[in-house]
Structure formats: C-alpha cells, structure tokens
Enzyme design. Structure first.
Site, PDB file in Angstrom:
ATOM      1  N   GLU A 128       0.824  -1.204   0.000  1.00  0.00           N
ATOM      2  CA  GLU A 128       0.000   0.000   0.000  1.00  0.00           C
ATOM      3  C   GLU A 128       0.862   1.260   0.000  1.00  0.00           C
ATOM      4  O   GLU A 128       0.508   2.268  -0.622  1.00  0.00           O
ATOM      5  CB  GLU A 128      -0.926  -0.011   1.223  1.00  0.00           C
ATOM      6  CG  GLU A 128      -2.006  -1.070   1.200  1.00  0.00           C
ATOM      7  CD  GLU A 128      -3.093  -0.762   0.201  1.00  0.00           C
ATOM      8  OE1 GLU A 128      -2.826  -0.852  -1.027  1.00  0.00           O
ATOM      9  OE2 GLU A 128      -4.206  -0.420   0.635  1.00  0.00           O
ATOM     10  N   THR A 181      -4.948   7.112  -5.378  1.00  0.00           N
ATOM     11  CA  THR A 181      -5.011   7.359  -3.943  1.00  0.00           C
ATOM     12  C   THR A 181      -4.003   8.423  -3.514  1.00  0.00           C
ATOM     13  O   THR A 181      -4.315   9.303  -2.703  1.00  0.00           O
ATOM     14  CB  THR A 181      -4.750   6.056  -3.167  1.00  0.00           C
ATOM     15  OG1 THR A 181      -5.718   5.077  -3.570  1.00  0.00           O
ATOM     16  CG2 THR A 181      -4.870   6.280  -1.672  1.00  0.00           C
TER      17      THR A 181
END
Length: 307
Positions: A128, A181
C-alpha cells in the site's frame, strides 16, 4: 503444498466516518492469484492478466509485500506469483490491497502459517505504501481478516474484527474514471475543527455499536463523513445526485469508497441493494458516463483458497 490459488476480495475503506481505520470486504468482487514456492530466495512476478501492471518485483505491490514477508521469514526459498486482476486500479475498492494481501496470505499458507494475521497486514501495508505513499491498513485488514475491521492503532498495529449483521449488503458503483489514492490524499486538509472531530467520533462509535447490535437504523445514521467526503466528493462526477437518489431508494447510507471514484451504499437486504444499484446506474446513464456496478454481501472469510 507447493502451490496455491486464492481469491482476494475487493474492499471498501473508510466506510464514511472511519478514514484510514475502518474497512469491509466484499464477497462477490475480487482478484485471483496463484502463488508457488521456488528455490531462489526471491519474489518473481511471472504473469499478470486483466490489467497492465509492472512485472518488476520492486514496482509491483504484491512483489513489495512479498519481499517484506521474506525478510522476516526463516524460509530459504522464494515465491513465484501470477496475478489475475479483476479489480481495476484506481477504482477505490482496494485493487492494490487485494494484490498485496493475497500475496502474503498465500505465502503464509504455503509455509504452514508462521505469521499472525496482524503480521500479514504489516507486510501488505508495504504494498500500500508503494501504491499511495502511505502504509495504511484499512483495505488490507478486512481483506485478510474478513468482514469489517477497525484499525484501533497503527503504533503499535492493533486490529479489531467487527461482526457483520446478517442482512447487510453493499452496493458499489465505479464511474469509469481513475483517481489515484496518492493524488486524492494530497488535497486533504491536515487539521480539522474540534466541532467536526466530535461529530466524526460520534459517528465512528455509532457505526461500531450498530454493527455489534445489528441496529440497521443506527448504522445508517452513523454513515456520515464531515471531514473527508466534502473535499473528495468534488473529484467524483454526479456524487451528490447518487447520494440523494440512493437514500430515496432505501439505502441505509452512502459515501465514497476509499479514495474514490467508486461510491458505496449499505442496505438492509439484497432486494433494497439491487434497487439502489439501479438508482445509481440511472444517475450515470443520465450523465453519460460509463460505469460498473456491484451488489455484494460482506465477505466474512476474507482471502480464501480456491480450486
């Protein structure tokens, strides 16, 4: 066992009021991955289908998560990974989390589970970090644990599984635009007012209480975001119209899935969730924007092996 094929669910992060701490796993949407042992002490990405993503281990989230796993493992060999993407990158339903978490979960199974679920989340968070510049756990935690999860603390990492009411369904619509993101984080404010903080804390507590007691009305009242949604919703065409129409259609509540552009709604029962899906679709048909829409139960198992 030297080879394993797994399903990794898509996930909804934040769940309106729980930025970076709340997430849930979806039962009907997800990636597939094949992981097998190899003699060389490395991670090799051999094949990717469904999306054009890097095979370079250090540029692929599954590869980076796998390297974090190997670094802490006593295993003398390595792993080869095939990734079959069915979650589009930039969709807001945990594409990078699916790859990161599936890789380390499968490796752990192949080595007879030397690591805990919390340790697997820590490895997956490195994937991530590659994808979004931040090692957040609100997608990878529900992917690995299943159901709803609360990240109570990051330092140290403390993850709390939350029960899911039996009749709870999620509807997700993905307008065909991509929001990275990392980019969506850059527009967020780093300070909030005390008044907004108080409202947000109340909603997080209310949502957790509603999930534990299967109080659907309380769940609905708690799906409010006073901090992130007002900023990120500007990036999503038709967001306000979607939110208004799904509430009229009977949804408990509605919000942005992760960093967007996907929008989620939670409903009591599949029938209402399907009605909500049609109402969402109508908005984007009117706008003239292509979309994908999914109706799903909450995935209680998280990642699982498949034949």
């Amino acid at each position: 066992m030297n080879k394993l094929k797994v399903f990794c669910p898509a996930t909804i992060a934040n769940v309106s009021c729980g930025f970076d701490v709340l997430g849930l796993a979806l039962e009907s949407v997800g990636d597939e991955m094949v992981v097998k042992k190899i003699d060389e002490p490395t991670i090799r990405i051999s094949k990717i289908t469904g999306q054009t993503l890097p095979l370079d281990t250090h540029k692929n989230v599954a590869g980076v998560a796998g390297l974090a796993f190997l670094e802490k493992s006593d295993y003398a060999g390595g792993f080869e990974i095939e990734i079959h993407k069915k979650i589009k990158p930039g969709s807001g339903i945990g594409s990078s989390a699916a790859s990161s978490s599936a890789a380390v979960w499968a490796m752990n199974q192949l080595l007879n589970q030397p690591f805990t679920k919390t340790e697997l989340v820590q490895f997956a968070m490195q994937g991530e970090k590659l994808a979004s510049d931040v090692a957040h756990a609100d997608n990878v935690a529900p992917a690995i644990y299943g159901g709803f999860t609360l990240v109570r603390s990051y330092q140290p990492l403390d993850i709390v599984p939350i029960p899911t009411p039996e009749q709870l369904y999620a509807t997700v619509i993905h307008p065909q635009i991509e929001i990275k993101t990392a980019d969506s984080r850059k527009i967020l404010k780093t300070n909030i007012t005390l008044a907004n903080g108080i409202k947000q804390w109340g909603n997080v507590g209310g949502l957790i209480a509603g999930l534990f007691t299967s109080d659907y009305e309380l769940i609905g009242r708690s799906l409010e975001d006073h901090i992130i949604e007002p900023i990120r919703s500007i990036l999503i065409p038709g967001f306000d119209d979607v939110k208004k129409t799904v509430i009229k259609s009977g949804a408990l509540g509605c919000g942005i899935s992760g960093s967007g552009p996907s929008i989620f709604a939670l409903s009591k029962g599949e029938k209402i969730a399907q009605i909500v899906a049609k109402s969402m679709a109508t908005v984007y048909q009117t706008i003239g924007l292509d979309f994908d829409v999914h109706v799903s139960k909450i995935c209680s198992t998280g990642i699982k092996s498949i034949s």
